[in-house]
Design a protein around this motif. Structure first.
Motif, PDB file in Angstrom:
ATOM      1  N   ARG A   8      41.628 -39.522 -24.574  1.00 36.22           N
ATOM      2  CA  ARG A   8      41.070 -40.381 -23.537  1.00 36.22           C
ATOM      3  C   ARG A   8      39.962 -41.272 -24.106  1.00 36.22           C
ATOM      4  O   ARG A   8      39.883 -42.452 -23.788  1.00 36.22           O
ATOM      5  CB  ARG A   8      40.526 -39.542 -22.379  1.00 36.22           C
ATOM      6  N   CYS A  29      36.689 -47.652 -18.406  1.00 38.56           N
ATOM      7  CA  CYS A  29      35.362 -47.470 -17.835  1.00 38.56           C
ATOM      8  C   CYS A  29      34.646 -46.347 -18.591  1.00 38.56           C
ATOM      9  O   CYS A  29      35.249 -45.626 -19.374  1.00 38.56           O
ATOM     10  CB  CYS A  29      35.484 -47.111 -16.357  1.00 38.56           C
ATOM     11  N   CYS A  59      35.377 -45.763 -12.681  1.00 41.75           N
ATOM     12  CA  CYS A  59      36.200 -46.256 -11.573  1.00 41.75           C
ATOM     13  C   CYS A  59      35.893 -45.432 -10.316  1.00 41.75           C
ATOM     14  O   CYS A  59      35.744 -44.217 -10.377  1.00 41.75           O
ATOM     15  CB  CYS A  59      37.671 -46.134 -11.935  1.00 41.75           C
ATOM     16  N   CYS A  79      40.963 -48.448 -14.207  1.00 39.64           N
ATOM     17  CA  CYS A  79      41.095 -48.958 -15.576  1.00 39.64           C
ATOM     18  C   CYS A  79      42.267 -48.226 -16.232  1.00 39.64           C
ATOM     19  O   CYS A  79      42.762 -47.224 -15.714  1.00 39.64           O
ATOM     20  CB  CYS A  79      39.803 -48.701 -16.360  1.00 39.64           C
ATOM     21  N   CYS A 122      41.815 -44.405 -16.799  1.00 38.99           N
ATOM     22  CA  CYS A 122      41.919 -43.600 -15.575  1.00 38.99           C
ATOM     23  C   CYS A 122      43.360 -43.574 -15.055  1.00 38.99           C
ATOM     24  O   CYS A 122      43.804 -42.561 -14.532  1.00 38.99           O
ATOM     25  CB  CYS A 122      40.986 -44.132 -14.488  1.00 38.99           C
TER      26      CYS A 122
HETATM   27 ZN   LIG Z   1      38.305 -45.903 -15.199  1.00 39.56          ZN
END
Ligand SMILES: [Zn+2]
Length: 362
Positions: free
Chosen positions: A79, A89, A105, A112, A115
């Motif tokens: 991630r 984000c 977010c 984004c 996410c």
């Molecule tokens: Zn995000």
């Protein structure tokens, strides 16, 4: 390497992308997007340690006495790469430093890319959850008898947070427009930096896996858009051939990009080689659900897999934005890299002459 020193600080702040694009994720009802399974292997190139529970703090996390890299650790690693490479984000915002547009977010239908892929949770009453279109299983050790070695480690020489080290290189300010990455230490495949005698009482003892252990894990994805699949493949496969020139000294390094996972990253631990072994793309879901005819999944292996991977990541490989250039300088694994990495000592931080010193530009 703060300015005027010969050693290198173990981390750098690298610039983030200016733009974060948000949109709703694809969801199951829409039956769009691509789904499949990516089978991967992981080999550690430097000692690897993933901490267990509180009681067994020095032991590698295990299940039924077999070392395991939890899917959640792999997810965290992937991630954070997706956030850097794809422009995501900031899920955490220490000090409230980041400008509003980089904030985590807030709405499950306006996300984004990180996410959309890895999930998010709204806050407050009636909070909605997007569970993420990518899920990652635990990495299981291939052999039965893991080989460990005991290391004495010290994670920082003092508790000081030296503000100038955290400034964004592109603006020279502490504005949060950057993310932290650690260098690889190819010289440290069997050792960690020695601990000065006066600090030994604060050392931590761990049993880390020696280099050369192989793990297997699977990544499942569903309803991904083409750019999301491409990003997923990139953050797993990375690049095999990069050459970079670092800093004013123009240190030339060459090699593949490699991942870093687990504890003691500043000391060189946790460098690993993730390799995609097989990709299974599931047939179009509309066909799968409406017809009785056979399911035609497509499986990529061997040369066909390599061609498929190069094609999918080519756009990111050609990206020479400041974010990608700096990422390559941080993640390149060159066995001839002879730099010494360590934090400055306590007295360095206490010396007023150093109070404004920043890290050298890479
Ligand atoms: Zn995000």
């Amino acid at each position: 390497m703060p300015q005027n020193e010969t050693f290198w600080n173990p981390y750098r702040m690298i610039p983030i992308r200016e733009e974060i694009r948000k949109k709703p994720p694809l969801t199951d009802e829409k039956f769009k997007g691509r789904s499949g399974i990516i089978s991967c292997s992981l080999e550690n190139l430097t000692p690897l340690f993933i901490g267990g529970n509180r009681e067994g703090k020095e032991k590698f996390l295990n299940r039924e006495l077999k070392p395991v890299i939890p899917g959640s650790s792999l997810k965290g690693m992937l991630r954070s790469l997706a956030e850097i490479v794809g422009g995501g984000c900031f899920i955490t915002n220490p000090n409230g430093l980041y400008p509003a547009k980089y904030k985590a977010c807030q709405k499950a239908d306006d996300l984004c890319i990180a996410c959309r892929m890895f999930g998010m949770m709204e806050r407050g009453a009636n909070a909605k959850v997007h569970k993420g279109n990518v899920s990652i299983g635990d990495a299981i050790l291939q052999k039965d008898r893991p080989e460990t070695k005991r290391f004495e480690i010290l994670l920082s020489s003092c508790g000081t947070r030296h503000e100038p080290f955290y400034r964004s290189e592109q603006t020279g300010k502490l504005d949060g427009k950057s993310r932290k990455l650690y260098f690889h230490h190819p010289k440290r495949t069997d050792t960690v930096p020695p601990i000065p005698d006066d600090l030994r009482s604060r050392a931590w003892h761990i049993n880390a896996l020696v280099p050369g252990h192989h793990f297997d894990f699977e990544v499942q994805f569903s309803n991904l858009e083409p750019d999301e699949v491409e990003l997923l493949i990139y953050i797993l496969a990375l690049e095999e051939n990069v050459s970079v020139s670092i800093g004013e000294e123009k240190i030339n390094l060459k090699g593949p990009l490699r991942h870093k996972i687990g504890n003691a990253k500043p000391l060189g631990m946790g460098t690993c080689h993730v390799k995609i072994e097989k990709i299974t793309c599931l047939a179009d879901p509309r066909k799968r659900f409406t017809a009785l005819q056979g399911v035609n999944n497509t499986v990529y292996e061997g040369d066909a897999l390599q061609r498929q991977i190069s094609e999918m990541i080519q756009e990111i490989v050609r990206d020479t934005s400041p974010t990608m250039q700096q990422l390559r300088k941080m993640m390149v694994w060159d066995e001839n890299d002879s730099r010494e990495f360590r934090y400055p000592e306590y007295y360095w931080f206490k010396n007023p002459a150093n109070s404004r010193k920043v890290l050298k530009v890479i």
